[in-house]
Design a protein around this motif. Structure first.
Motif, PDB file in Angstrom:
ATOM      1  N   MET A  99       0.835  -1.188   0.000  1.00 24.70           N
ATOM      2  CA  MET A  99       0.000   0.000   0.000  1.00 24.70           C
ATOM      3  C   MET A  99       0.881   1.252   0.000  1.00 24.70           C
ATOM      4  SD  MET A  99      -2.840   1.173   2.858  1.00 24.70           S
ATOM      5  CE  MET A  99      -3.533  -0.475   2.898  1.00 24.70           C
ATOM      6  N   ARG A 100       0.666   2.143  -0.959  1.00 26.67           N
ATOM      7  CA  ARG A 100       1.428   3.391  -1.061  1.00 26.67           C
ATOM      8  C   ARG A 100       0.695   4.492  -0.293  1.00 26.67           C
ATOM      9  NH1 ARG A 100       1.466   5.616  -5.529  1.00 26.67           N
ATOM     10  NH2 ARG A 100       3.599   6.413  -5.680  1.00 26.67           N
ATOM     11  N   VAL A 101       1.409   5.148   0.628  1.00 24.48           N
ATOM     12  CA  VAL A 101       0.769   6.083   1.556  1.00 24.48           C
ATOM     13  C   VAL A 101       1.466   7.437   1.543  1.00 24.48           C
ATOM     14  CG1 VAL A 101       0.120   6.477   3.971  1.00 24.48           C
ATOM     15  CG2 VAL A 101       0.111   4.149   3.039  1.00 24.48           C
ATOM     16  N   VAL A 102       0.664   8.501   1.634  1.00 23.54           N
ATOM     17  CA  VAL A 102       1.158   9.848   1.875  1.00 23.54           C
ATOM     18  C   VAL A 102       0.744  10.254   3.281  1.00 23.54           C
ATOM     19  CG1 VAL A 102       0.810  12.294   1.311  1.00 23.54           C
ATOM     20  CG2 VAL A 102       1.230  10.647  -0.513  1.00 23.54           C
ATOM     21  N   ILE A 103       1.682  10.846   4.033  1.00 22.84           N
ATOM     22  CA  ILE A 103       1.408  11.317   5.392  1.00 22.84           C
ATOM     23  C   ILE A 103       1.470  12.837   5.414  1.00 22.84           C
ATOM     24  CG2 ILE A 103       2.235  11.369   7.781  1.00 22.84           C
ATOM     25  CD1 ILE A 103       3.546   8.637   7.262  1.00 22.84           C
ATOM     26  N   ALA A 104       0.490  13.473   6.073  1.00 18.26           N
ATOM     27  CA  ALA A 104       0.532  14.918   6.315  1.00 18.26           C
ATOM     28  C   ALA A 104       0.401  15.141   7.816  1.00 18.26           C
ATOM     29  CB  ALA A 104      -0.580  15.629   5.569  1.00 18.26           C
ATOM     30  N   GLU A 105       1.509  15.482   8.460  1.00 17.15           N
ATOM     31  CA  GLU A 105       1.564  15.674   9.915  1.00 17.15           C
ATOM     32  C   GLU A 105       2.668  16.687  10.204  1.00 17.15           C
ATOM     33  OE1 GLU A 105       1.522  16.123  13.562  1.00 17.15           O
ATOM     34  OE2 GLU A 105       0.041  14.622  12.953  1.00 17.15           O
ATOM     35  N   ASP A 106       2.339  17.756  10.932  1.00 21.66           N
ATOM     36  CA  ASP A 106       3.328  18.822  11.137  1.00 21.66           C
ATOM     37  C   ASP A 106       4.339  18.501  12.233  1.00 21.66           C
ATOM     38  OD1 ASP A 106       2.314  20.813  13.728  1.00 21.66           O
ATOM     39  OD2 ASP A 106       0.911  19.362  12.901  1.00 21.66           O
ATOM     40  N   LEU A 107       3.973  17.623  13.171  1.00 21.86           N
ATOM     41  CA  LEU A 107       4.905  17.283  14.243  1.00 21.86           C
ATOM     42  C   LEU A 107       5.928  16.262  13.739  1.00 21.86           C
ATOM     43  CD1 LEU A 107       2.480  17.008  17.282  1.00 21.86           C
ATOM     44  CD2 LEU A 107       4.013  18.902  16.703  1.00 21.86           C
ATOM     45  N   LEU A 108       7.182  16.646  13.758  1.00 23.39           N
ATOM     46  CA  LEU A 108       8.237  15.818  13.187  1.00 23.39           C
ATOM     47  C   LEU A 108       8.294  14.435  13.827  1.00 23.39           C
ATOM     48  CD1 LEU A 108      10.704  15.439  11.374  1.00 23.39           C
ATOM     49  CD2 LEU A 108      12.095  16.505  13.177  1.00 23.39           C
ATOM     50  N   LEU A 109       8.237  14.370  15.164  1.00 26.80           N
ATOM     51  CA  LEU A 109       8.361  13.084  15.841  1.00 26.80           C
ATOM     52  C   LEU A 109       7.207  12.150  15.470  1.00 26.80           C
ATOM     53  CD1 LEU A 109       9.588  14.073  19.426  1.00 26.80           C
ATOM     54  CD2 LEU A 109      10.902  13.002  17.589  1.00 26.80           C
ATOM     55  N   LEU A 110       6.002  12.688  15.425  1.00 25.73           N
ATOM     56  CA  LEU A 110       4.860  11.854  15.063  1.00 25.73           C
ATOM     57  C   LEU A 110       4.925  11.448  13.598  1.00 25.73           C
ATOM     58  CD1 LEU A 110       2.275  10.449  15.763  1.00 25.73           C
ATOM     59  CD2 LEU A 110       1.040  12.608  15.480  1.00 25.73           C
ATOM     60  N   ARG A 111       5.356  12.373  12.750  1.00 21.08           N
ATOM     61  CA  ARG A 111       5.480  12.059  11.319  1.00 21.08           C
ATOM     62  C   ARG A 111       6.486  10.938  11.097  1.00 21.08           C
ATOM     63  NH1 ARG A 111       6.399  16.912   9.720  1.00 21.08           N
ATOM     64  NH2 ARG A 111       8.630  16.815   9.272  1.00 21.08           N
ATOM     65  N   GLU A 112       7.635  11.033  11.756  1.00 19.71           N
ATOM     66  CA  GLU A 112       8.658  10.004  11.602  1.00 19.71           C
ATOM     67  C   GLU A 112       8.207   8.683  12.237  1.00 19.71           C
ATOM     68  OE1 GLU A 112      11.501  10.154   9.824  1.00 19.71           O
ATOM     69  OE2 GLU A 112      10.644  12.053   9.143  1.00 19.71           O
ATOM     70  N   GLY A 113       7.480   8.807  13.362  1.00 24.71           N
ATOM     71  CA  GLY A 113       6.967   7.596  13.989  1.00 24.71           C
ATOM     72  C   GLY A 113       5.962   6.874  13.109  1.00 24.71           C
ATOM     73  N   LEU A 114       5.096   7.631  12.448  1.00 24.48           N
ATOM     74  CA  LEU A 114       4.131   7.036  11.520  1.00 24.48           C
ATOM     75  C   LEU A 114       4.845   6.366  10.347  1.00 24.48           C
ATOM     76  CD1 LEU A 114       1.225   9.658  11.338  1.00 24.48           C
ATOM     77  CD2 LEU A 114       1.030   7.260  12.003  1.00 24.48           C
ATOM     78  N   LYS A 115       5.876   7.036   9.828  1.00 22.56           N
ATOM     79  CA  LYS A 115       6.627   6.453   8.716  1.00 22.56           C
ATOM     80  C   LYS A 115       7.218   5.111   9.117  1.00 22.56           C
ATOM     81  CE  LYS A 115       9.543   8.963   6.432  1.00 22.56           C
ATOM     82  NZ  LYS A 115      10.612   9.969   6.131  1.00 22.56           N
ATOM     83  N   ARG A 116       7.822   5.069  10.280  1.00 22.60           N
ATOM     84  CA  ARG A 116       8.451   3.828  10.749  1.00 22.60           C
ATOM     85  C   ARG A 116       7.404   2.735  10.965  1.00 22.60           C
ATOM     86  NH1 ARG A 116      10.608   5.887  14.793  1.00 22.60           N
ATOM     87  NH2 ARG A 116      12.474   6.596  13.698  1.00 22.60           N
ATOM     88  N   LEU A 117       6.283   3.108  11.598  1.00 15.56           N
ATOM     89  CA  LEU A 117       5.228   2.133  11.868  1.00 15.56           C
ATOM     90  C   LEU A 117       4.633   1.596  10.576  1.00 15.56           C
ATOM     91  CD1 LEU A 117       3.285   0.657  13.762  1.00 15.56           C
ATOM     92  CD2 LEU A 117       1.878   2.732  13.817  1.00 15.56           C
ATOM     93  N   LEU A 118       4.356   2.466   9.627  1.00 20.64           N
ATOM     94  CA  LEU A 118       3.766   2.028   8.361  1.00 20.64           C
ATOM     95  C   LEU A 118       4.723   1.141   7.582  1.00 20.64           C
ATOM     96  CD1 LEU A 118       2.004   5.334   7.291  1.00 20.64           C
ATOM     97  CD2 LEU A 118       0.897   3.225   8.047  1.00 20.64           C
ATOM     98  N   THR A 119       5.991   1.452   7.646  1.00 24.78           N
ATOM     99  CA  THR A 119       6.989   0.618   6.976  1.00 24.78           C
ATOM    100  C   THR A 119       6.989  -0.787   7.571  1.00 24.78           C
ATOM    101  OG1 THR A 119       8.380   2.538   6.477  1.00 24.78           O
ATOM    102  CG2 THR A 119       9.433   0.369   6.413  1.00 24.78           C
ATOM    103  N   GLU A 120       6.871  -0.863   8.907  1.00 23.98           N
ATOM    104  CA  GLU A 120       6.797  -2.170   9.566  1.00 23.98           C
ATOM    105  C   GLU A 120       5.536  -2.929   9.180  1.00 23.98           C
ATOM    106  OE1 GLU A 120       7.121  -1.305  13.690  1.00 23.98           O
ATOM    107  OE2 GLU A 120       9.263  -0.803  13.608  1.00 23.98           O
ATOM    108  N   LEU A 121       4.489  -2.195   8.779  1.00 23.28           N
ATOM    109  CA  LEU A 121       3.235  -2.819   8.356  1.00 23.28           C
ATOM    110  C   LEU A 121       3.221  -3.101   6.854  1.00 23.28           C
ATOM    111  CD1 LEU A 121       0.670  -0.696  10.437  1.00 23.28           C
ATOM    112  CD2 LEU A 121       1.469  -3.027  10.897  1.00 23.28           C
TER     113      LEU A 121
END
Length: 224
Positions: free
Chosen positions: A1-23
């Motif tokens: 699944m190809r995903v775009v993330i829009a989140e202004d908080l850097l830590l949450l944005r990076e955390g989402l990227k890492r979590l989605l990659t693991e999924l």
């Protein structure tokens, strides 16, 4: 699944990227503002966009506005909105085109990996997902009004589970009844709400909209 993330908080944005990659998702863009989100959606045409409601510059509803604009440009663009709050008016606006492929989750829900993955798949497939906290609040309001008075308590329960994005088979498992029984409840709900037998996915969205409209006054309800 190809995903775009829009989140202004850097830590949450990076955390989402890492979590989605693991999924096993591929994050094709991770941005911090609405303009960059629209550019990424136009450029990447992802399977799903995960969008924070409150983005710069005012941190009010820029993310939602960008999501609505994205769906205007490309109808049916799957959007999963993340928020710190239950904002019923925003939920209603997101669902207004009745096109499906939308979701609204509280950010606390991101920590539940199983639930998040199920929501991602449902929205990407064109379904509708509402956070259980949103549904619970609406059920409480419905209990104090005459709205949807024609529905039985069980039918209201089924409609609430539909609003959470559950399929008929998942509703059957949740209520410990047969899928055939759920199909009957769903058809009765459609009939009582005056929804003609057209595309069932669209009818589910319209039924959820009726449910939201019956939920009382809009506004922000702080959770936790």
């Amino acid at each position: 699944m190809r995903v775009v993330i829009a989140e202004d908080l850097l830590l949450l944005r990076e955390g989402l990227k890492r979590l989605l990659t693991e999924l096993d998702c591929t994050v094709v863009a991770a941005v911090a503002d609405p303009e960059a989100l629209l550019e990424a959606l136009d450029r990447e045409r992802p399977d799903l966009a995960i969008v924070d409601i409150r983005l710069p510059p005012t941190y009010r509803d820029e993310g939602l506005r960008a999501a609505i604009e994205a769906r205007r440009r490309r109808p049916g663009t799957p959007i999963l909105i993340l928020s710190q709050y239950i904002e019923q008016a925003y939920v209603r606006e997101l669902l207004a085109d009745a096109g499906g492929g939308v979701g609204y989750l509280l950010k606390d829900r991101v920590s539940d990996v199983t639930e998040l993955l199920a929501a991602l798949r449902t929205v990407a497939a064109g379904g509708t997902v509402l956070d259980p906290e949103v549904v619970g609040g609406l059920l409480n309001r419905l209990a104090r009004t005459d709205a949807l008075a024609g529905l039985t308590p069980r039918e209201r329960e089924v409609l609430g589970l539909m609003a959470r994005g559950l399929s008929n088979s998942a509703i059957a498992a949740e209520l410990v009844v047969t899928e055939r029984a759920v199909n009957k409840y769903v058809n009765r709900i459609f009939s009582k709400l005056g929804l003609p037998p057209t595309d069932s996915a669209s009818r589910r969205v319209v039924a959820v909209l009726r449910y939201l409209d019956a939920g009382g006054q809009s506004g922000d309800v702080r959770v936790r």
